[in-house]
Design a protein around this motif. Structure first.
Motif, PDB file in Angstrom:
ATOM      1  N   UNK A 142       3.061   1.607  -4.819  1.00 24.21           N
ATOM      2  CA  UNK A 142       1.900   0.725  -4.876  1.00 24.21           C
ATOM      3  C   UNK A 142       1.745   0.006  -6.209  1.00 24.21           C
ATOM      4  N   UNK A 143       2.594   0.364  -7.176  1.00 20.76           N
ATOM      5  CA  UNK A 143       2.498  -0.253  -8.505  1.00 20.76           C
ATOM      6  C   UNK A 143       3.829  -0.942  -8.796  1.00 20.76           C
ATOM      7  N   UNK A 144       3.774  -2.237  -9.104  1.00 23.30           N
ATOM      8  CA  UNK A 144       5.029  -2.992  -9.174  1.00 23.30           C
ATOM      9  C   UNK A 144       6.001  -2.423 -10.212  1.00 23.30           C
TER      10      UNK A 144
ATOM     11  N   UNK B 236       9.846 -10.993 -12.264  1.00 28.57           N
ATOM     12  CA  UNK B 236       9.316 -10.797 -13.616  1.00 28.57           C
ATOM     13  C   UNK B 236       8.938  -9.344 -13.895  1.00 28.57           C
ATOM     14  N   UNK B 237       8.369  -8.689 -12.884  1.00 32.01           N
ATOM     15  CA  UNK B 237       7.858  -7.333 -13.075  1.00 32.01           C
ATOM     16  C   UNK B 237       8.394  -6.444 -11.961  1.00 32.01           C
ATOM     17  N   UNK B 238       9.003  -5.337 -12.341  1.00 33.64           N
ATOM     18  CA  UNK B 238       9.488  -4.359 -11.365  1.00 33.64           C
ATOM     19  C   UNK B 238      10.034  -3.167 -12.128  1.00 33.64           C
ATOM     20  N   UNK B 239      10.746  -2.277 -11.435  1.00 38.99           N
ATOM     21  CA  UNK B 239      11.436  -1.201 -12.143  1.00 38.99           C
ATOM     22  C   UNK B 239      12.930  -1.428 -12.017  1.00 38.99           C
TER      23      UNK B 239
ATOM     24  N   UNK C 214       0.854  -1.188   0.000  1.00 37.90           N
ATOM     25  CA  UNK C 214       0.000   0.000   0.000  1.00 37.90           C
ATOM     26  C   UNK C 214       0.891   1.240   0.000  1.00 37.90           C
ATOM     27  N   UNK C 215       0.472   2.300  -0.707  1.00 40.43           N
ATOM     28  CA  UNK C 215       1.328   3.483  -0.850  1.00 40.43           C
ATOM     29  C   UNK C 215       1.839   4.032   0.478  1.00 40.43           C
ATOM     30  N   UNK C 216       1.041   3.978   1.527  1.00 42.12           N
ATOM     31  CA  UNK C 216       1.511   4.515   2.816  1.00 42.12           C
ATOM     32  C   UNK C 216       2.733   3.761   3.327  1.00 42.12           C
ATOM     33  N   UNK C 217       2.680   2.442   3.235  1.00 38.77           N
ATOM     34  CA  UNK C 217       3.818   1.641   3.696  1.00 38.77           C
ATOM     35  C   UNK C 217       5.033   1.902   2.796  1.00 38.77           C
ATOM     36  N   UNK C 218       4.772   2.036   1.512  1.00 37.51           N
ATOM     37  CA  UNK C 218       5.853   2.343   0.554  1.00 37.51           C
ATOM     38  C   UNK C 218       6.538   3.640   0.960  1.00 37.51           C
TER      39      UNK C 218
ATOM     40  N   UNK D  36       3.017  -0.014 -16.776  1.00 38.51           N
ATOM     41  CA  UNK D  36       3.239  -0.389 -15.372  1.00 38.51           C
ATOM     42  C   UNK D  36       2.079  -1.269 -14.895  1.00 38.51           C
ATOM     43  N   UNK D  37       2.423  -2.348 -14.249  1.00 42.50           N
ATOM     44  CA  UNK D  37       1.418  -3.311 -13.804  1.00 42.50           C
ATOM     45  C   UNK D  37       1.129  -3.129 -12.319  1.00 42.50           C
ATOM     46  N   UNK D  38      -0.146  -2.961 -11.952  1.00 47.46           N
ATOM     47  CA  UNK D  38      -0.498  -3.076 -10.530  1.00 47.46           C
ATOM     48  C   UNK D  38      -1.161  -4.415 -10.331  1.00 47.46           C
TER      49      UNK D  38
END
Ligand code: WTA
Length: 661
Positions: A444-446, A431-434, A400-404, A519-521
């Motif tokens: 919040x978005x991988x 597989x998916x990230x930046x 969740x964005x807050x924890x991020x 970008x994949x969420x």
């Protein structure tokens, strides 16, 4: 800075930052990053198979492969088939041969403050002896060896020793019960098990070997139980079957060469939860798996092995531990931190203390752990000097964005990029990230599919859905570190992953959305698999454990949204006859689940009921149970055999809530 004022200021800052949608990598990071732009994504997209073959070449092969991908029999894909390789050679011998034997492979920290540095030369010595000990008990190529060990250096030695002689390992997470171990040994026909006298957890010692003995007696294939002496607790040994590891290693030869194995030789089986009660034996092989974990560990985490200190807080018993504590970091010659204990023992700042002590530069953990740290408060982080950290990562569940933002501001001091990595036991590697020096992070978005990976969000016909629309996350192209099958169950492999959209599209089992930048969420599972604190569990497996309690007639388990753990286990339970649910019985059922599966599977909430919503064909409608448990308006009830059940259940849950509220 400490105290209430700080927490308040922090809360306010985080609130403000929630409006920030993207974080560009700081220039200071990009300047030194291994990958600074998207050109690698483009190069890989031009010819993914050739690109992967090029990455594979960086491993140390006995015989370099000339074939990259064999896709003649989808989805039984094979990679680098004519190459020969050995994982323990790639992870250990080649670093020693290159003159890096003195480099620390692991800074190990024990629960009670012990410290041990294990160099690559130490691993080389111990892995050979352990491989010799296995061979002396008749274990060889293709024999499955179970491993049930806590977070101690011996677990790495055990895994690499198996790899050295071509014996696929089957590691069982130390938090699972002995009965779970037995089941996994039985399913895989394990010839040996490597375990420990006792394991320490938060100042207590559990008699592991004694527990194992209680359930393991009669497995015909299991010839040897190796026991690591760790805590020194009293440990009965069975003559002819049980062997102390230190004695067997002493008796073994000092030199046991790494066997030259085909690239597709099985490296390990790892059981993971599926949508039925029987766990799936996910099978990974050698050359492709190593290619995937080595590449991703190096480039997703921007690893410079001579300078970095890598700290992954996972347990080796999960895929994250296999790929990013053992095989990825060691293949890259990295120096890692390994911690035996829990994140809140001996105190809630232990991870940060260890980061400071070891000079950790890269830290990788799960969102649930970050949420726990948030709750404990900044005062546990701030006393520690985290100035060496330069990159942070998360894995296991959506963050969740807050924890991020908390992770970014408090642990990363606003200066460290965060990589949110999506992957699975099945995919073997991220597989998916930046890529942290090349792409902006969006809280919040991988992120985007990595180079060489073709991830897409599809509808039920296999067509791409429009941007920002929910659909089935899928991987449309084989990749080297993919699972090869489910152990001895090709049919289940086909039906689980390759039936929904055909034999060339791997259906992940997660719902996701992709934005217009690709970008994949990841939204969550679409099957009956739960994610509790980043641990994958099957509703069916927990149900079957509950139903095996003598007083239970039937049960339905659902995952309920949980602020701390992402999801938590809630169980609807029907008791035998006219029995009434009591607090004692609730405790008893929870303990029963702990014994059958492990503590992590215990239901947080038990709801006593007389009936369950079922379709006319008798299938429990978990969707409706989730609606009830979370107090939502009910979805479609028209397919129910007896819609009246829902009303009763709603009243029941409502009265339970007014009692507890
Ligand atoms: C979930 C763990 C959102 C997902 C490596 C996946 C995630 C399952 C993420 C695999 C992430 C993992 N964001 N969800 N960054 N990473 N998941 O096999 O549902 O234990 O299918 O592998 O965890 O869990 P597994």
């Amino acid at each position: 800075m400490a105290g209430a004022g700080t927490e308040e200021q922090l809360a306010q800052r985080l609130e403000e930052l929630l409006a920030v949608e993207r974080f560009a990598p700081p220039e200071s990071f990009t300047e030194h990053a291994l990958i600074k732009d998207r050109s690698v994504h483009e190069a890989a997209a031009a010819d993914p198979v050739a690109w992967w073959a090029e990455q594979a070449r960086t491993l140390d092969w006995f015989k370099e492969p000339t074939v990259a991908l064999d896709d003649s029999n989808p989805p039984f894909y094979q990679w680098f088939t004519d190459g020969t390789i050995n994982a323990s050679h790639v992870c250990v011998d080649r670093h020693v041969a290159a003159g890096n034997g003195d480099r620390v492979a692991f800074h190990w920290y024990g629960e009670e403050g012990e410290q041990r540095d294990i160099t690559y030369a130490d691993l080389h010595r111990d892995v050979q002896r352990m491989a010799g000990a296995l061979k002396a008990r008749g274990i060889g190529r293709g024999d499955v060896v179970g491993i049930y060990l806590p977070m101690i250096p011996e677990v790495v030695v055990a895994m690499l020793a198996c790899a050295r002689i071509g014996a696929p390992h089957n590691v069982v997470f130390g938090g699972f019960s002995a009965e779970s171990v037995r089941e996994r040994m039985e399913f895989s026909d394990a010839k040996a098990l490597i375990t420990v006298d006792g394991a320490r957890r938060k100042g207590k010692t559990a008699p592991v070997k004694v527990n194992v003995d209680e359930v393991m007696g009669d497995l015909p294939a299991l010839e040897t139980i190796f026991v690591v002496r760790h805590t020194g607790v009293d440990t009965p040994m069975t003559d002819g079957r049980d062997v102390w590891v230190h004695e067997a290693m002493e008796a073994a030869p000092a030199e046991v060469p790494a066997e030259e194995l085909p690239a597709e030789h099985p490296l390990f089986i790892l059981y993971s939860s599926g949508s039925t009660a029987k766990p799936k034996g996910i099978l990974h092989t050698t050359g492709g798996y190593l290619t995937g974990v080595a590449w991703t560990h190096k480039y997703v985490f921007d690893l410079k092995p001579e300078e970095d200190v890598w700290f992954c807080s996972a347990d080796v018993g999960w895929i994250t531990g296999h790929s990013y504590i053992v095989y990825g970091p060691l293949a890259n010659g990295a120096t890692s931190v390994m911690y035996e204990g829990a994140p809140d023992y001996p105190h809630k700042g232990i991870w940060w203390e260890l980061c400071e002590k070891s000079g950790a530069t890269i830290f990788y953990t799960a969102p649930t752990a970050i949420r726990a740290c948030m709750k404990w408060g900044v005062e546990h982080v701030e006393p520690h000097d985290l100035s060496k950290l330069r990159l942070l990562g998360t894995v296991g569940e959506p963050i969740n964005p807050k924890a991020w933002l908390w992770y970014h501001e408090v642990v990363g001091d606003g200066r460290c990029p965060i990589v949110d990595t999506w992957w699975q036991t099945e995919t073997g590697a991220i597989m998916i990230t930046t890529l942290p020096g090349a792409q902006d992070a969006k809280p919040g978005i991988a992120g985007t599919p990595l180079p060489g990976i073709d991830a897409a969000v599809l509808d039920e016909d296999g067509n791409e859905v429009p941007p920002n629309t929910q659909g089935l996350l899928s991987l449309r192209r084989p990749w080297p570190s993919m699972l090869r099958t489910l152990y001895r169950d090709d049919d289940r492999y086909l039906s689980t992953y390759w039936s929904r959209l055909g034999r060339e599209t791997y259906v992940v089992g997660d719902a996701a959305k992709m934005d217009d930048e690709g970008y994949v969420s990841v939204i969550g599972r679409i099957d009956d698999v739960l994610n509790v604190s980043g641990h994958r569990m099957s509703t069916a497996e927990i149900e079957s454990a509950i139903v095996s309690h003598e007083l239970v007639a039937e049960s339905a388990v659902i995952g309920q949204a949980d602020e701390d753990t992402g999801q938590s286990v809630a169980a609807f339970v029907i008791l035998q006859g006219d029995l009434e649910g009591t607090a004692e019985l609730e405790a008893d059922i929870r303990e029963h689940v702990a014994v059958r599966i492990g503590k992590l599977a215990r239901p947080k909430r038990i709801i006593w009921t007389d009936d369950l919503p079922k379709t006319r064909s008798g299938k429990i409608m978990r969707r409706l149970l989730r609606d009830i448990a979370e107090g939502r308006a009910l979805g479609d009830v028209t397919t129910l055999r007896d819609p009246g059940v829902m009303e009763e259940l709603q009243q029941l849950v409502a009265s339970e809530q007014s009692e507890s509220g």
